[in-house]
Design a protein around this motif. Sequence first.
Motif, PDB file in Angstrom:
ATOM      1  N   PHE A 121       4.493 -65.105 -40.303  1.00  0.00           N
ATOM      2  CA  PHE A 121       3.981 -64.432 -39.119  1.00  0.00           C
ATOM      3  C   PHE A 121       4.869 -64.762 -37.924  1.00  0.00           C
ATOM      4  O   PHE A 121       5.163 -65.936 -37.675  1.00  0.00           O
ATOM      5  N   GLY A 122       5.306 -63.745 -37.210  1.00  0.00           N
ATOM      6  CA  GLY A 122       6.043 -63.933 -35.969  1.00  0.00           C
ATOM      7  C   GLY A 122       5.043 -64.189 -34.860  1.00  0.00           C
ATOM      8  O   GLY A 122       4.165 -63.357 -34.611  1.00  0.00           O
ATOM      9  N   LEU A 140       5.810 -68.580 -38.264  1.00  0.00           N
ATOM     10  CA  LEU A 140       4.848 -69.481 -38.885  1.00  0.00           C
ATOM     11  C   LEU A 140       4.702 -69.062 -40.344  1.00  0.00           C
ATOM     12  O   LEU A 140       4.413 -67.898 -40.619  1.00  0.00           O
ATOM     13  N   THR A 141       4.905 -69.998 -41.263  1.00  0.00           N
ATOM     14  CA  THR A 141       4.773 -69.713 -42.690  1.00  0.00           C
ATOM     15  C   THR A 141       3.488 -70.353 -43.195  1.00  0.00           C
ATOM     16  O   THR A 141       3.290 -71.566 -43.043  1.00  0.00           O
ATOM     17  N   VAL A 142       2.613 -69.536 -43.796  1.00  0.00           N
ATOM     18  CA  VAL A 142       1.325 -70.007 -44.290  1.00  0.00           C
ATOM     19  C   VAL A 142       1.321 -69.925 -45.813  1.00  0.00           C
ATOM     20  O   VAL A 142       1.635 -68.884 -46.391  1.00  0.00           O
ATOM     21  N   LYS A 143       0.983 -71.059 -46.445  1.00  0.00           N
ATOM     22  CA  LYS A 143       0.844 -71.127 -47.907  1.00  0.00           C
ATOM     23  C   LYS A 143      -0.399 -71.944 -48.211  1.00  0.00           C
ATOM     24  O   LYS A 143      -0.437 -73.138 -47.908  1.00  0.00           O
ATOM     25  N   ASN A 145      -3.498 -73.883 -47.876  1.00  0.00           N
ATOM     26  CA  ASN A 145      -4.121 -74.558 -46.736  1.00  0.00           C
ATOM     27  C   ASN A 145      -3.102 -75.304 -45.880  1.00  0.00           C
ATOM     28  O   ASN A 145      -3.414 -76.334 -45.271  1.00  0.00           O
ATOM     29  N   THR A 146      -1.861 -74.791 -45.851  1.00  0.00           N
ATOM     30  CA  THR A 146      -0.830 -75.385 -45.012  1.00  0.00           C
ATOM     31  C   THR A 146      -0.114 -74.295 -44.228  1.00  0.00           C
ATOM     32  O   THR A 146      -0.085 -73.135 -44.634  1.00  0.00           O
ATOM     33  N   ALA A 147       0.460 -74.696 -43.116  1.00  0.00           N
ATOM     34  CA  ALA A 147       1.293 -73.804 -42.311  1.00  0.00           C
ATOM     35  C   ALA A 147       2.417 -74.645 -41.717  1.00  0.00           C
ATOM     36  O   ALA A 147       2.206 -75.817 -41.360  1.00  0.00           O
ATOM     37  N   THR A 148       3.612 -74.053 -41.628  1.00  0.00           N
ATOM     38  CA  THR A 148       4.767 -74.778 -41.095  1.00  0.00           C
ATOM     39  C   THR A 148       5.560 -73.888 -40.148  1.00  0.00           C
ATOM     40  O   THR A 148       5.552 -72.657 -40.274  1.00  0.00           O
ATOM     41  N   THR A 149       6.245 -74.528 -39.221  1.00  0.00           N
ATOM     42  CA  THR A 149       7.144 -73.823 -38.317  1.00  0.00           C
ATOM     43  C   THR A 149       8.152 -74.814 -37.748  1.00  0.00           C
ATOM     44  O   THR A 149       7.942 -76.030 -37.813  1.00  0.00           O
ATOM     45  N   ALA A 150       9.211 -74.274 -37.200  1.00  0.00           N
ATOM     46  CA  ALA A 150      10.193 -75.076 -36.471  1.00  0.00           C
ATOM     47  C   ALA A 150      10.707 -74.210 -35.335  1.00  0.00           C
ATOM     48  O   ALA A 150      10.941 -73.016 -35.513  1.00  0.00           O
ATOM     49  N   PHE A 151      10.842 -74.804 -34.153  1.00  0.00           N
ATOM     50  CA  PHE A 151      11.365 -74.061 -33.006  1.00  0.00           C
ATOM     51  C   PHE A 151      11.887 -75.028 -31.963  1.00  0.00           C
ATOM     52  O   PHE A 151      11.643 -76.232 -32.029  1.00  0.00           O
ATOM     53  N   LYS A 152      12.627 -74.480 -31.004  1.00  0.00           N
ATOM     54  CA  LYS A 152      13.203 -75.274 -29.918  1.00  0.00           C
ATOM     55  C   LYS A 152      12.460 -74.987 -28.623  1.00  0.00           C
ATOM     56  O   LYS A 152      11.981 -73.876 -28.409  1.00  0.00           O
ATOM     57  N   VAL A 153      12.398 -76.003 -27.775  1.00  0.00           N
ATOM     58  CA  VAL A 153      11.753 -75.897 -26.466  1.00  0.00           C
ATOM     59  C   VAL A 153      12.757 -76.355 -25.414  1.00  0.00           C
ATOM     60  O   VAL A 153      13.371 -77.415 -25.563  1.00  0.00           O
ATOM     61  N   ASP A 154      12.920 -75.567 -24.369  1.00  0.00           N
ATOM     62  CA  ASP A 154      13.773 -75.942 -23.233  1.00  0.00           C
ATOM     63  C   ASP A 154      12.940 -76.795 -22.278  1.00  0.00           C
ATOM     64  O   ASP A 154      12.078 -76.289 -21.553  1.00  0.00           O
ATOM     65  N   LEU A 182      11.310 -79.008 -32.503  1.00  0.00           N
ATOM     66  CA  LEU A 182      10.019 -79.385 -33.064  1.00  0.00           C
ATOM     67  C   LEU A 182       9.900 -78.829 -34.470  1.00  0.00           C
ATOM     68  O   LEU A 182      10.238 -77.671 -34.731  1.00  0.00           O
ATOM     69  N   THR A 183       9.407 -79.649 -35.380  1.00  0.00           N
ATOM     70  CA  THR A 183       9.047 -79.227 -36.731  1.00  0.00           C
ATOM     71  C   THR A 183       7.570 -79.532 -36.891  1.00  0.00           C
ATOM     72  O   THR A 183       7.151 -80.693 -36.736  1.00  0.00           O
ATOM     73  N   VAL A 184       6.787 -78.503 -37.175  1.00  0.00           N
ATOM     74  CA  VAL A 184       5.325 -78.643 -37.192  1.00  0.00           C
ATOM     75  C   VAL A 184       4.805 -78.390 -38.598  1.00  0.00           C
ATOM     76  O   VAL A 184       5.170 -77.404 -39.249  1.00  0.00           O
ATOM     77  N   ASN A 185       3.941 -79.298 -39.056  1.00  0.00           N
ATOM     78  CA  ASN A 185       3.262 -79.159 -40.343  1.00  0.00           C
ATOM     79  C   ASN A 185       1.763 -79.215 -40.108  1.00  0.00           C
ATOM     80  O   ASN A 185       1.263 -80.201 -39.570  1.00  0.00           O
ATOM     81  N   LEU A 186       1.071 -78.153 -40.505  1.00  0.00           N
ATOM     82  CA  LEU A 186      -0.379 -78.076 -40.334  1.00  0.00           C
ATOM     83  C   LEU A 186      -1.068 -78.121 -41.685  1.00  0.00           C
ATOM     84  O   LEU A 186      -0.616 -77.466 -42.636  1.00  0.00           O
ATOM     85  N   GLN A 187      -2.142 -78.854 -41.768  1.00  0.00           N
ATOM     86  CA  GLN A 187      -3.004 -78.841 -42.958  1.00  0.00           C
ATOM     87  C   GLN A 187      -4.422 -78.555 -42.479  1.00  0.00           C
ATOM     88  O   GLN A 187      -4.876 -79.146 -41.508  1.00  0.00           O
TER      89      GLN A 187
END
Length: 188
Positions: A121-122, A140-143, A145-154, A182-187
């Motif tokens: 999902f964008g 955001l990638t959902v598989k 019961n998990t979701a992951t993303t990585a992005f940069k913040v100024d 940032l690398t985010v891992n959601l459960q």
Amino acid sequence: MKNLKTIAIALFVALGTTVATAQTKKIDASKSGINWVGKKVTGEHSGTVNFKDGALVFKGKKVTGGNFTVDMTSLTATDLTGEWKQKLDGHLKADDFFGTEKFKTATLKFTKIADKGNGVFGVTADLTIKGITNPVSFDLTVKGNTATTAFKVDRTKYGIKYNSKSFFESIGDKAIYDDFELTVNLQF
């Protein structure tokens, strides 16, 4: 009049069905996490920061919303130990970086979501750090019961200008790059 009642009942059922199919899944903050990397001319530092709470909203298998609160007081470096770790942790929590005494949390609220297929999902979201809100975008990638993303913040968009070459041109090799990763891992 009978048609009006029929239409009203149909709308009520349709809206009720739409609301009923939306499902909010709260994250497990103890199993979810954020890893960060900040780079400078002479190297980099990495660490973690914890979620306070958060949730993704689904309609079927599609993400339709999300809202997260990060505990900025949990910000810590993981690439150092001892005195150097304590110094970096203290500096990152100080006012010239994240000011965690005053700004104990940061928030992320989804504002737009595009289904890219295959569980990707964008997302465009409002990120608030130090009371300043700016949009960020990421996939955001959902598989399951998990979701992951990585992005940069100024960081400079949030008033964090310490050793930024954008503001201090003659800083030389003491410069810290404006973007942090940032690398985010959601459960959930």
